[in-house]
Design an enzyme around this catalytic site. Structure first.
Site, short mmCIF file in Angstrom:
data_model
loop_
_atom_site.label_atom_id
_atom_site.label_comp_id
_atom_site.label_asym_id
_atom_site.label_seq_id
_atom_site.Cartn_x
_atom_site.Cartn_y
_atom_site.Cartn_z
N GLU A 70 0.80 -1.23 0.00
CA GLU A 70 0.00 0.00 0.00
C GLU A 70 0.83 1.28 0.00
O GLU A 70 0.81 2.06 0.96
CB GLU A 70 -0.96 -0.01 1.18
CG GLU A 70 -1.86 -1.23 1.16
CD GLU A 70 -3.08 -1.11 2.07
OE1 GLU A 70 -3.15 -0.19 2.89
OE2 GLU A 70 -3.99 -1.96 1.92
N GLU A 97 -5.27 -8.55 -0.06
CA GLU A 97 -6.09 -8.22 1.12
C GLU A 97 -7.51 -7.92 0.67
O GLU A 97 -7.73 -7.18 -0.29
CB GLU A 97 -5.57 -6.96 1.83
CG GLU A 97 -4.30 -7.15 2.59
CD GLU A 97 -3.83 -5.87 3.28
OE1 GLU A 97 -4.68 -5.02 3.63
OE2 GLU A 97 -2.61 -5.73 3.45
C1 GCO Z 1 -3.51 -2.41 4.87
C2 GCO Z 1 -3.29 -2.81 5.82
C3 GCO Z 1 -3.79 -3.64 6.86
C4 GCO Z 1 -5.01 -3.10 7.54
C5 GCO Z 1 -6.24 -3.40 6.74
C6 GCO Z 1 -7.50 -2.89 7.37
O1 GCO Z 1 -2.60 -3.01 4.16
O2 GCO Z 1 -4.22 -1.40 4.89
O3 GCO Z 1 -2.30 -3.52 5.26
O4 GCO Z 1 -2.66 -3.60 7.61
O5 GCO Z 1 -5.09 -3.67 8.77
O6 GCO Z 1 -6.15 -2.81 5.49
O7 GCO Z 1 -7.46 -1.51 7.47
#
Ligand code: GCO
Length: 447
Positions: free
Chosen positions: A166, A353
Site C-alpha cells: 500500500e 487483502e
Molecule cells: C492495509 C493494511 C492492513 C489493515 C487493513 C485494514 O494493508 O491497509 O495492510 O494492515 O489492517 O487494510 O485496514
C-alpha cells in the site's frame, strides 16, 4: 441462489503484517520502528495502544500455523519487520531476527503452506526516519540493501515476494493526511515519498532479477472505486482523479514508465513539484511477475468545488457499513479490477487483502460473525464476475487471519477470521473461519 465456483488452481490464503501481530517489539535485538514511536505520541493511536505485545505471534507462531493448516489455506502472506533484520535500517545484520524468520518460514513449509513475504508493511526503522525516512532518497538504498539481503538469505524457501504494501498509505495517508506514522501533513513531502517508494520497489525488483532468485515478485497497492453520482463531466472527472490517486499514480510508472499527466498537472496546481532524477522511471518500470491488490471499500462521489485535494465529495448513499464505518461496495471491487485490466492488460493479480471489520465477541466460545461471511460472499462473487470478464486472478488472500493491531484504531477494530482475546491471547476461530474453510475445501459456495 447462485453457485459461485472458482478454478481448481486458484490459490487461497490469509494475510497479516509484522507490526500488527508479532509483539516482542524490543526482543532479540529488534529496535524501534516508526510505529513504536508514533504509538507513543499522545492522541495518535486510539486508547494509547501499541504493538508491544499485539497477538504475540512472535512467540505463538506454531499455534498460528496450526490454525492455518486446519483452515486449509495454501498460501500465507506475512511481512518481515525490517528493524528485526537491520535494527538501524542498514549495516549491521541482527542474526536473532533472521533466525526467527527462518524458524517461522521452515514451519510454514513443513505444514505445506507457501510463504508470501512482504518486505515493507510500514515498520520503517526509526533510525532511518531520523534521517528523513522515505522523504530522503538514501532510504531507497537502505531498502535495496535490506531486500537483497532477504532475497539471498531466503532464496529457495520463499518464492513469493512483495516489495511494498500500500504505497498510497505509506505516502499520502502517512505524510499528507497525517493519520499514520510518521504523521506529517505536507503534500510535497508525501508526493516525494510516493516517488521514492516506487524507485525503491523498482530497484529491489532489479536486484531480485540480478541475483536470479527462483520465484516471483510484485507489489501490493491498495485501490478503491468511486462511482460518479451522475453523468455530468465534472462528476466523472472528480471520480477519475480520486481513483487515479490510487491506481494510475502508483501503476502508470510501473507499467508505462510515466506518471499520469492529468494528475501531475493537478498536483502542480497545488504547488507540488515532481522531484524525479534521471533513470528513476526506467528503474520503476521493471517488469513484475504479478500485482497484489488490496480492496476494502468504495463509494459514490461527485464534484464539489474547493472540497479536499480533488474537488470531490463522497455521498452517503445509505449502503451498509462495516464496524469501522466503511461502506460495503462489492461492485467497486469488480469495477476497479476490470479498470486495471483495461489500463494495463491481463497482469496476473493476487488479491493480497480483502476483508471486513466486525467487532463480534465470543459467546460461549463461539463468534457468530455472519456479517463477515456476508461481506466475503459478496466480494468473492464480485471477484468471480471480474474473472469471468477477463481479469487474470491467481489467488485470493483474506485480511486477516487474526484480529490484530489496526494502526491508528489500535485494538478497537477487528478484521480477523480468528478472534484474539488481547488479555489472555487466546485464539478462537469465528464462524467466518469455518465458512472460509468449507469454501476452500469445496472450491465453491452458495450465494
Ligand atoms: C492495509 C493494511 C492492513 C489493515 C487493513 C485494514 O494493508 O491497509 O495492510 O494492515 O489492517 O487494510 O485496514
Amino acid at each position: 441462489m447462485a453457485i459461485i465456483e472458482f478454478p481448481k488452481d486458484m490459490k487461497w490464503g490469509a494475510a497479516t503484517a509484522s507490526y500488527q501481530i508479532e509483539g516482542a517489539a524490543f526482543e532479540d535485538g529488534r529496535e524501534a520502528s516508526i510505529w513504536d514511536t508514533f504509538c507513543r505520541i499522545p492522541g495518535k493511536v486510539r486508547d494509547g495502544d501499541n504493538g508491544d505485545i499485539a497477538c504475540d505471534s512472535y512467540h505463538r507462531y506454531e499455534e498460528d500455523i496450526k490454525i492455518m493448516k486446519e483452515l486449509g489455506i495454501d498460501t500465507y502472506r506475512f511481512s518481515v519487520a525490517w528493524p528485526r533484520i537491520f535494527p538501524k535500517g542498514r549495516g549491521q545484520v541482527n542474526q536473532a531476527g533472521v533466525d526467527f524468520y527462518h524458524r517461522f518460514v521452515d514451519a510454514l513449509l513443513e505444514n505445506g503452506i507457501e510463504p508470501m513475504c512482504t518486505l515493507y508493511h510500514w515498520d520503517l526503522p526509526q533510525a532511518l526516519q531520523d534521517e528523513g525516512g522515505w522523504g530522503n532518497r538514501s532510504t531507497i538504498d537502505a531498502f535495496v540493501e535490506y531486500s537483497e539481503f532477504m532475497f539471498k538469505e531466503f532464496s529457495g524457501k520463499i518464492k513469493n515476494w512483495i516489495t511494498l504494501n500500500e504505497p498510497w498509505c505509506v505516502s499520502f495517508l502517512s505524510n499528507f493526511i497525517g493519520e499514520h506514522a510518521p504523521g506529517f501533513k505536507d503534500l510535497q513531502l508525501a508526493t516525494d515519498v510516493s516517488h521514492h517508494l516506487l524507485v525503491a520497489h523498482g530497484r529491489s525488483v532489479k536486484a531480485f532479477r540480478a541475483l536470479g532468485v527462483d520465484g516471483q515478485i510484485g507489489y501490493a497497492p491498495n485501490v478503491t472505486w468511486k462511482e460518479p453520482f451522475s453523468d455530468k463531466q465534472e462528476d466523472i472527472d472528480a471520480c477519475k482523479r480520486e481513483v487515479a490517486w490510487f491506481v494510475e499514480w502508483f501503476m502508470d510508472p510501473v507499467f508505462k514508465g510515466s506518471y499520469p499527466q492529468f494528475m501531475v498537472d493537478w498536483f502542480a496546481d497545488k504547488g507540488v513539484k515532481m522531484n524525479i532524477q534521471d533513470g528513476d522511471l526506467e528503474d520503476i518500470s521493471q517488469p513484475i511477475d504479478f500485482m497484489g491488490i488490496n480492496y476494502y471499500t468504495g463509494n459514490v462521489a461527485r464534484y464539489k468545488e474547493d472540497n479536499g485535494l480533488f474537488s470531490s465529495e463522497d455521498l452517503d448513499m445509505n449502503y451498509d457499513r462495516t464496524d469501522i464505518g466503511w461502506p460495503i461496495y462489492p461492485e467497486g471491487f469488480y469495477k476497479v479490477l476490470c479498470y486495471i485490466t483495461e489500463l494495463y492488460g491481463e497482469v496476473p493479480i493476487y488479491i493480497t487483502e480483502n476483508g471486513s471489520c466486525y467487532n463480534d465477541e465470543p459467546v460461549d466460545g463461539r463468534v457468530k460473525d455472519d456479517r463477515r461471511i456476508s461481506y466475503l460472499k459478496l466480494h468473492l462473487a464480485a471477484l468471480k464476475r471480474s474473472m469471468d470478464s477477463g481479469v487474470n486472478i491467481k489467488g485470493y488472500l483474506t485480511w486477516s487471519l487474526l484480529d490484530n493491531f489496526e494502526w491508528a484504531f489500535g485494538y478497537s477494530m477487528r478484521f480477523g477470521i480468528v478472534h484474539v482475546n488481547y488479555r489472555t491471547l487466546e485464539r478462537t476461530p469465528k464462524d467466518s473461519y469455518y465458512w472460509y474453510k468449507q469454501t476452500l475445501a469445496n472450491g465453491f459456495y452458495e450465494l
